[in-house]
Design an enzyme around this catalytic site. Structure first.
Site, PDB file in Angstrom:
ATOM      1  N   SER A 211       0.864  -1.171   0.000  1.00  0.00           N
ATOM      2  CA  SER A 211       0.000   0.000   0.000  1.00  0.00           C
ATOM      3  C   SER A 211       0.904   1.225   0.000  1.00  0.00           C
ATOM      4  O   SER A 211       1.871   1.286  -0.757  1.00  0.00           O
ATOM      5  CB  SER A 211      -0.925  -0.035   1.222  1.00  0.00           C
ATOM      6  OG  SER A 211      -1.841   1.021   1.208  1.00  0.00           O
ATOM      7  N   ARG A 379      -5.596   3.355  -0.547  1.00  0.00           N
ATOM      8  CA  ARG A 379      -6.739   3.206   0.358  1.00  0.00           C
ATOM      9  C   ARG A 379      -7.904   2.474  -0.311  1.00  0.00           C
ATOM     10  O   ARG A 379      -8.845   2.085   0.365  1.00  0.00           O
ATOM     11  CB  ARG A 379      -7.197   4.574   0.880  1.00  0.00           C
ATOM     12  CG  ARG A 379      -7.729   5.522  -0.150  1.00  0.00           C
ATOM     13  CD  ARG A 379      -8.565   6.628   0.493  1.00  0.00           C
ATOM     14  NE  ARG A 379      -7.852   7.418   1.449  1.00  0.00           N
ATOM     15  CZ  ARG A 379      -7.323   8.629   1.224  1.00  0.00           C
ATOM     16  NH1 ARG A 379      -7.406   9.147   0.010  1.00  0.00           N
ATOM     17  NH2 ARG A 379      -6.722   9.296   2.168  1.00  0.00           N
ATOM     18  N   VAL A 500      -6.678   4.279  10.485  1.00  0.00           N
ATOM     19  CA  VAL A 500      -5.510   4.449   9.610  1.00  0.00           C
ATOM     20  C   VAL A 500      -5.916   4.885   8.202  1.00  0.00           C
ATOM     21  O   VAL A 500      -7.074   4.786   7.805  1.00  0.00           O
ATOM     22  CB  VAL A 500      -4.684   3.144   9.535  1.00  0.00           C
ATOM     23  CG1 VAL A 500      -4.186   2.748  10.899  1.00  0.00           C
ATOM     24  CG2 VAL A 500      -5.500   2.012   8.923  1.00  0.00           C
ATOM     25  N   GLU A 501      -4.922   5.369   7.463  1.00  0.00           N
ATOM     26  CA  GLU A 501      -5.099   5.876   6.096  1.00  0.00           C
ATOM     27  C   GLU A 501      -6.179   6.959   6.027  1.00  0.00           C
ATOM     28  O   GLU A 501      -6.968   7.020   5.093  1.00  0.00           O
ATOM     29  CB  GLU A 501      -5.401   4.737   5.117  1.00  0.00           C
ATOM     30  CG  GLU A 501      -4.217   3.794   4.909  1.00  0.00           C
ATOM     31  CD  GLU A 501      -4.446   2.784   3.797  1.00  0.00           C
ATOM     32  OE1 GLU A 501      -5.426   2.921   3.043  1.00  0.00           O
ATOM     33  OE2 GLU A 501      -3.641   1.857   3.687  1.00  0.00           O
ATOM     34  N   GLY A 502      -6.205   7.790   7.044  1.00  0.00           N
ATOM     35  CA  GLY A 502      -7.199   8.856   7.107  1.00  0.00           C
ATOM     36  C   GLY A 502      -8.286   8.516   8.097  1.00  0.00           C
ATOM     37  O   GLY A 502      -9.004   7.534   7.912  1.00  0.00           O
TER      38      GLY A 502
END
Length: 820
Positions: A211, A379, A500-502
């Site tokens: 990722s 994402r 995570v990831e925002g």
């Protein structure tokens, strides 16, 4: 009478011209044609015609003459637009410009091109990818004991680490020419999802390098020298990467990065070079404790002008790649969000040459653009894959458990309270798989920033709901920790996916509509660019195209609302057709509400996060509703899928109306709120979610073995060996399906008092002696009951094991089942 007819014709004509979105020329011809026709048929005299000509000609001519129009109208609106234009930081601008609009932009168009969606090819696994899934991935799942990993070792065993490296699980996205597997986004997603149904810790470990991380950054932006230096090691597993972005003082607001790099000269490996002195403190970095190579995000400063620009000191966010063993770097400690490797990365006065900047010195200050573009793609793969794994596992295991577990002499899955939960698990599983495949396939073609943000946010939220429903149905069976518990790992992992990831809160309230409304709108970005260039001529052209578009979408929304969408187009016939029309209707409603909101609130929309979140919900439900329709179409519009389609779409349309209602009730300009409600929902709300009857049908279907059940849980790891928790449940479920008529006959006999005995064995003997069951039937019931009891049993441990699990064996308590 002629006057009334003329008025009706005029109204119909104007409505049609507005619906079609014609320009000034079309309106001019329509208006003059109407009055000419009225004169010819005697509805008005020559004087009336001349009055109309004199009144309308200057207006139409003025609007159709660019120079006059710009001076009279556009220049004033241009000044106003530059005032209300939302102010943007550099990081906001780069985030906005990252990625590309895709299908989500059609939702803003007000007239989605459904044929494009139906023709879009979902990525199919190649033979190589399918073989990797069936062989290497299956073997990895066999090796990974999640209970051992998460509660005993708190790490993956050495043989699992070795297997991951040797079989290039960390290199799925790295192209073959650099030694990687070169898998598609769909393949990466499917592999991660399958691993997650076996071990969430292993899945998390695998997904991070595939990722947002050094591998993708190097592939996209790295210099040939950097790619040659790092990619082979990342591909063969000799290098383990991590990426340091977040820290104690910075999460979603990356613009607040305190980590710095100062351009200076220094000695590096015996040479005096121009480089950077890095000081940083990162937290919550996955794979950091075992990383050999670290990607870093920091702010780059050049106080002495060594990069060649004496007037520029702050270059902004920059990304670099450094070895973990550089002097001054500290790694190895661990956070403990779970058993997967996660920890801090710190550095003090770490000197590295400028060629450590990913992309070389020319990319100094280009880090935020790199990160947002890579995150926009990443994402849409990893976290949706975890959500898919959790929902598939919840679907398959909850259905089996709901049929096996009995209360009040009935399978608990037959109680309507339970069916409300199991139906939602079923519907969400269908919707999650549809969204996962569509979004990952899109990533194989472009970088759909808004679509991936919606997918990450909603799929992790649906995962939370599905797992909570699964926990509710299982009750105590899912509460007790132990290797038998196949629900708890997903339950414990929910906060990770949400965060995570925002962070989900900010993704919903700020990003989805805030970015989507601008990035996906057919005119707003171009108008902003014209304003930035102070180009009045371009703005004038865009403005009147925008106005024509807005009028058309407003009339379309009202038309479709008045007809309950029967005036909208569907690309298919059959059960799905009404849903295409409804989504078209709400697409037009979103388009006109977005235009009015942006035109009214402008930059103030940033502070109206709840309003923005509700419009984001509308956009999201439009996207996921269309993903579900696409999935249903691609699966062949099978009869087995129809009830799930109805459930998902009923839920989707209900959510859209609820979001619109909340938005309109709270719109700060009340008169505009009322006007938008008339345009978007002129006859009120009509969608109330799935019916009880539909919930009953899905709640019953989840307990049945079927081709649909197997298809919707395909590419998952079921397990091998009699002690695997899902194998236990599957064996009991399959045996129950085989013997249930006999088992029901036996339990009815018990309830009627026709058999005697204190335990199962005695009662079976009584049933045989009285001719209620044959010996063969009694033996089948004994076999099933053994499997049943084993499947519903929870783990028990000695105190010594709990205090030192690595040195004491796990105790699996069993007692005889005394009642049927």
């Amino acid at each position: 009478m002629i006057g009334i007819i003329a008025f009706i014709i005029a109204l119909a004509g104007a409505w049609t011209l507005a619906y079609l979105g014609v320009g000034i020329v079309g309106w001019s011809l329509g208006i003059l044609g109407f009055f000419a026709a009225a004169w010819l048929v005697g509805a008005i005299g020559w004087l009336g015609f001349m009055v109309a000509f004199v009144l309308f000609t200057p207006i139409l001519a003025g609007l159709g003459t660019p120079g006059f129009r710009r001076q009279l109208l556009s220049a004033r609106l241009f000044d106003w637009f530059k005032v209300v234009l939302p102010p943007m930081s550099e990081t906001e601008r780069e985030a906005l410009e990252a990625g590309s609009p895709w299908w989500e932009a059609e939702m803003f168009s007000g007239a989605p091109d459904w044929q494009y969606l139906l023709n879009f090819q979902i990525t199919k696994l190649t033979d190589e990818e399918q073989a990797f899934l069936d062989n290497e991935t299956e073997k990895l799942c066999d090796m990974a004991d999640e209970w051992q990993i998460s509660h005993e070792l708190k790490d993956m065993p050495p043989e699992v680490w070795r297997y991951l490296r040797e079989n290039k699980f960390f290199a799925m996205l790295i192209p073959k020419e650099h030694g990687g597997l070169g898998f598609s986004s769909v393949a990466q997603s499917t592999v991660v999802a399958k691993i997650a149904t076996g071990s969430l810790t292993v899945a998390t470990t695998v997904m991070v390098p595939n990722s947002l991380g050094p591998g993708e950054l190097l592939i996209r932006y790295g210099t040939p020298e950097q790619q040659k230096r790092w990619l082979p090691g990342l591909a063969d597993g000799s290098e383990i990467p991590c990426f340091g972005l977040t820290g104690p003082e910075v999460g979603s607001d990356a613009g607040a990065l305190p980590d710095r790099g100062i351009v200076c000269e220094g000695d590096y490996h015996g040479e005096h070079v121009l480089g950077m002195q890095l000081t940083f403190s990162k937290r919550w970095i996955t794979l950091a404790p075992v990383a050999t190579v670290i990607g870093l995000a920091f702010r780059l400063y050049d106080p002495d002008g060594l990069l060649g620009d004496a007037n520029k000191t702050d270059y902004g966010i920059t990304c670099a790649l450094i070895a973990a063993n550089e002097p001054g770097v500290t790694v190895g400690e661990r956070h403990y969000p779970g058993a997967f490797m996660n920890g801090p990365v710190e550095g003090k006065d770490v000197f590295v040459p400028l060629d450590a900047i990913i992309g070389g010195r020319d990319k100094a200050g280009g880090g935020w653009r790199m990160l947002t573009e890579c995150l926009s793609a990443g994402r849409g793969i990893s976290l949706p894959a975890l959500a898919s794994a959790a929902s598939k596992n919840a679907y398959r295991m909850t259905g089996a458990f709901a049929r096996i577990r009995r209360q009040f002499k009935l399978p608990i899955g037959k109680f309507e309270g339970v069916q409300e939960k199991t139906a939602r698990i079923s519907g969400y599983n269908y919707k999650i798989e549809a969204a996962r495949l569509l979004t990952a396939s899109a990533v194989d073609h472009c970088t759909p920033a808004v679509a991936t943000a919606m997918t990450k946010y909603h799929l992790t939220e649906w995962m939370r709901t599905a797992i909570n429903d699964c926990m509710d149905v299982h009750g105590g069976r899912a509460v007790q920790r132990g290797p038998r518990n196949y629900v708890l790992p997903s339950y414990e992992a929910i906060p990770i996916g949400i965060t995570v990831e925002g962070a989900n809160i900010l993704t919903r309230s700020l990003m989805i509509f805030g970015q989507g409304a601008i990035r996906c709108h057919p005119f707003v970005v171009k108008e902003m660019e014209a304003a930035a260039r102070d180009d009045l001529n371009e703005f004038d052209t865009l403005l009147f195209s925008h106005l024509r578009h807005s009028v058309a979408r407003g009339v379309r929304a009202l038309t479709h609302g008045l007809t309950n969408a029967w005036s909208a187009h569907s690309p298919v016939d059959g059960v799905a057709a009404p849903y295409y029309r409804q989504l078209t209707r709400f697409s037009a409603a979103l388009a006109i509400c977005s235009d009015i909101t942006l035109g009214t609130l402008g930059g103030g929309l940033k502070k109206k996060e709840m309003l923005s979140g509700r419009l984001g919900d509308v956009l999201s439900e439009l996207y996921f509703g269309s993903a579900t329709l696409k999935f249903f179409h691609d699966e062949g519009a099978l009869e087995d899928d129809v009830d799930h389609l109805h459930y998902v779409m009923a839920d989707c349309l209900h959510n859209i109306e609820q979001a619109f209602d909340g938005f309109l009730r709270n719109f700060p300009v009340k008169g505009l709120g009322v006007m938008m409600r008339i345009m978007t929902m002129p006859t009120g709300q009509h969608h109330h979610g799935p019916s009880d009857r539909l919930k009953n049908k899905l709640g019953t279907a989840i307990m049945e073995p079927s081709a649909f059940r197997d298809r919707l849980t395909a590419q998952t790891y079921i397990g091998h060996g009699e002690h695997h928790p899902t194998v236990r449940m599957e064996k009991a479920f399959n045996k129950l399906v085989e013997v249930e008529p006999i088992y029901d006959k036996f339990t009815r006999a018990i309830a009627d008092g026709a058999v005697s005995g204190w335990n199962l064995s005695e009662r079976l003997d009584s049933a045989v002696s009285k001719g209620i069951l044959t010996e063969t039937e009694a033996q089948s019931v004994r076999e099933y009951d053994t499997l049943r009891f084993d499947a519903v049993l929870t783990d028990a441990f000695k105190s010594a094991y709990l205090s030192d699990p690595q040195n004491h064996g796990h105790i699996d308590t069993r007692t005889e089942s005394r009642v049927a």
